[in-house]
Scaffold this motif. Structure first.
Motif, short mmCIF file in Angstrom:
data_model
loop_
_atom_site.label_atom_id
_atom_site.label_comp_id
_atom_site.label_asym_id
_atom_site.label_seq_id
_atom_site.Cartn_x
_atom_site.Cartn_y
_atom_site.Cartn_z
N PRO A 57 0.83 -1.20 0.00
CA PRO A 57 0.00 0.00 0.00
C PRO A 57 0.86 1.25 0.00
CG PRO A 57 -0.70 -1.58 1.66
CD PRO A 57 0.60 -2.05 1.15
N PRO A 58 0.30 2.40 -0.46
CA PRO A 58 1.08 3.65 -0.49
C PRO A 58 1.61 4.07 0.86
CG PRO A 58 -0.93 3.82 -1.81
CD PRO A 58 -1.01 2.54 -1.06
N HIS A 59 0.82 3.88 1.92
CA HIS A 59 1.28 4.32 3.23
C HIS A 59 2.50 3.53 3.70
CE1 HIS A 59 -1.19 0.82 4.41
NE2 HIS A 59 -0.41 0.76 5.48
N ARG A 60 2.64 2.27 3.25
CA ARG A 60 3.81 1.48 3.62
C ARG A 60 5.06 2.01 2.91
NH1 ARG A 60 2.93 -4.81 3.41
NH2 ARG A 60 1.34 -4.10 4.91
N THR A 61 4.91 2.44 1.65
CA THR A 61 6.04 3.03 0.92
C THR A 61 6.48 4.33 1.57
OG1 THR A 61 5.23 2.04 -1.13
CG2 THR A 61 6.79 3.86 -1.33
N ARG A 62 5.53 5.15 1.96
CA ARG A 62 5.88 6.41 2.63
C ARG A 62 6.57 6.15 3.96
NH1 ARG A 62 0.66 7.84 0.68
NH2 ARG A 62 -0.23 7.44 2.74
N ARG A 63 6.15 5.12 4.66
CA ARG A 63 6.79 4.79 5.93
C ARG A 63 8.24 4.37 5.72
NH1 ARG A 63 3.97 0.01 8.84
NH2 ARG A 63 2.21 1.45 8.55
N TRP A 64 8.49 3.61 4.66
CA TRP A 64 9.86 3.17 4.35
C TRP A 64 10.74 4.36 3.98
CZ3 TRP A 64 12.90 3.24 -0.13
CH2 TRP A 64 14.05 2.47 -0.08
N LEU A 65 10.24 5.29 3.18
CA LEU A 65 11.00 6.48 2.82
C LEU A 65 11.28 7.35 4.04
CD1 LEU A 65 9.26 7.51 -0.53
CD2 LEU A 65 11.51 6.46 -0.24
N ARG A 66 10.32 7.49 4.92
CA ARG A 66 10.53 8.27 6.13
C ARG A 66 11.59 7.64 7.01
NH1 ARG A 66 5.68 8.55 7.38
NH2 ARG A 66 5.54 6.86 8.91
N TRP A 67 11.58 6.31 7.06
CA TRP A 67 12.60 5.61 7.87
C TRP A 67 14.00 5.84 7.29
CZ3 TRP A 67 15.91 1.49 6.66
CH2 TRP A 67 16.55 0.90 7.74
N VAL A 68 14.13 5.78 5.97
CA VAL A 68 15.43 6.03 5.33
C VAL A 68 15.90 7.46 5.60
CG1 VAL A 68 16.62 6.22 3.11
CG2 VAL A 68 15.11 4.29 3.55
N MET A 69 15.00 8.42 5.50
CA MET A 69 15.36 9.81 5.75
C MET A 69 15.78 10.03 7.20
SD MET A 69 12.46 11.78 3.48
CE MET A 69 13.07 13.39 3.99
N GLU A 70 15.11 9.38 8.12
CA GLU A 70 15.47 9.53 9.53
C GLU A 70 16.85 8.93 9.81
OE1 GLU A 70 12.34 7.70 11.67
OE2 GLU A 70 10.92 9.37 11.42
N ILE A 71 17.14 7.77 9.23
CA ILE A 71 18.45 7.14 9.43
C ILE A 71 19.55 8.01 8.82
CG2 ILE A 71 19.88 5.16 8.85
CD1 ILE A 71 17.88 4.61 11.05
N THR A 72 19.30 8.54 7.61
CA THR A 72 20.29 9.40 6.96
C THR A 72 20.54 10.66 7.77
OG1 THR A 72 19.56 8.58 4.80
CG2 THR A 72 20.85 10.61 4.83
N GLY A 73 19.48 11.27 8.27
CA GLY A 73 19.65 12.47 9.10
C GLY A 73 20.42 12.19 10.37
N ALA A 74 20.17 11.04 10.99
CA ALA A 74 20.89 10.68 12.21
C ALA A 74 22.38 10.46 11.92
CB ALA A 74 20.28 9.44 12.84
N CYS A 75 22.68 9.82 10.78
CA CYS A 75 24.08 9.61 10.41
C CYS A 75 24.79 10.93 10.15
CB CYS A 75 24.17 8.70 9.19
SG CYS A 75 23.64 6.99 9.49
N LEU A 76 24.12 11.83 9.44
CA LEU A 76 24.73 13.14 9.17
C LEU A 76 24.95 13.92 10.46
CD1 LEU A 76 22.78 14.24 5.96
CD2 LEU A 76 25.14 13.45 6.11
N LEU A 77 23.99 13.84 11.37
CA LEU A 77 24.14 14.52 12.65
C LEU A 77 25.31 13.95 13.44
CD1 LEU A 77 22.96 16.63 14.58
CD2 LEU A 77 21.48 14.85 15.51
#
Length: 268
Positions: A57-77
């Motif tokens: 479902p679309p909401h599952r894809t959005r959840r996966w993208l949000r998870w990737v963005m959060e991990i990337t932001g944490a690594c950059l921080l």
């Protein structure tokens, strides 16, 4: 309930009994009501989802993208915090005061880049703190007479106790030429004279090529660097940041330029 006929509604109870007509009216009424109450359901019914959409479902894809963005932001921080901490440690290790001249070694090495470096190294040599001196990275256009102007002993001390290297082009080249000189003279200990902000990188390169030699740091306090209030001085900020970048590159051996004139000639 009523139906439309012409321009005016006709109540159902006034029409003759017609089961087929009444069934059609009721069916259309409830279908229109359901469409008004749940338009998304009707749209889904008219456009059935593909098998891939049903599986993801679309909401599952959005959840996966949000998870990737959060991990990337944490690594950059985390990376930013690590770099800032390491930079602060780098600045804290720089000496703001001249070291004691009561040091002794077999030889003294002066890395060019400032006239104060050569003068301090000459003082150590003439005071008997070392047997011999190497000035590495001297420009081809610089004559021995020009170098003798940095010491009161004059040309005599250069003739007897000073070696001049004109092959090195940068700090890596300085270290390579120093290693040849130390091995040729069979020295066990060396006083390293350079600017205080340049000392960490110089020692890093020298330890790689002289692992068994005792290196004594003798940093020269740069007049262009205000360590006590460096964050308020643009010149000091630029000097520290640029040197830190070079030091970090030297740590991982990220080198682009040729270290010596001989290496450059071989590359050409």
């Amino acid at each position: 309930m009523s139906v439309w006929q012409g321009s005016a509604p006709i109540p159902l109870h006034t029409r003759p009994a017609d089961p087929i007509f009444a069934h059609g009216v009721r069916k259309n009424f409830f279908r229109d009501k359901a469409r008004r109450l749940n338009p998304m359901r009707q749209a889904a019914a008219s456009h059935p989802a593909s098998p891939s959409m049903a599986e993801q479902p679309p909401h599952r894809t959005r959840r996966w993208l949000r998870w990737v963005m959060e991990i990337t932001g944490a690594c950059l921080l985390f990376l930013t915090a690590a770099v800032v901490t390491d930079f602060a440690y780098f600045v804290a290790t720089l000496q703001a005061e001249a070291p004691s001249p009561a040091v002794r070694a077999d030889g003294v090495i002066a890395l060019t880049g400032g006239s104060d470096r050569i003068s301090e190294a000459f003082d150590l040599l003439t005071e008997g703190r070392a047997k011999r001196m190497l000035i590495t990275g001297v420009n081809k256009a610089t004559s021995p007479e020009a170098l003798s102007g940095h010491t009161a002993a004059g040309a005599e001390v250069i003739d007897c106790c000073v070696d001049i290297d004109r092959n090195a082009l940068n700090t890596v080249g300085n270290a390579l030429e120093a290693a040849r000189w130390v091995q040729d003279k069979q020295f066990k200990s060396i006083i390293v004279v350079t600017s205080n902000y340049h000392m960490p990188r110089s020692l890093l390169e020298l330890r790689r090529v002289l692992p068994d030699t005792t290196l004594i740091a003798y940093p020269v306090i740069s007049q262009n660097l205000k360590l006590d209030t460096w964050w308020t001085d643009p010149t000091s900020i630029h000097l520290l940041v640029s040197e830190y970048v070079k030091y970090a590159s030297a740590t991982f051996q990220l080198r682009v330029e040729q270290p010596t004139l001989q290496a450059m000639a071989r590359a050409d």
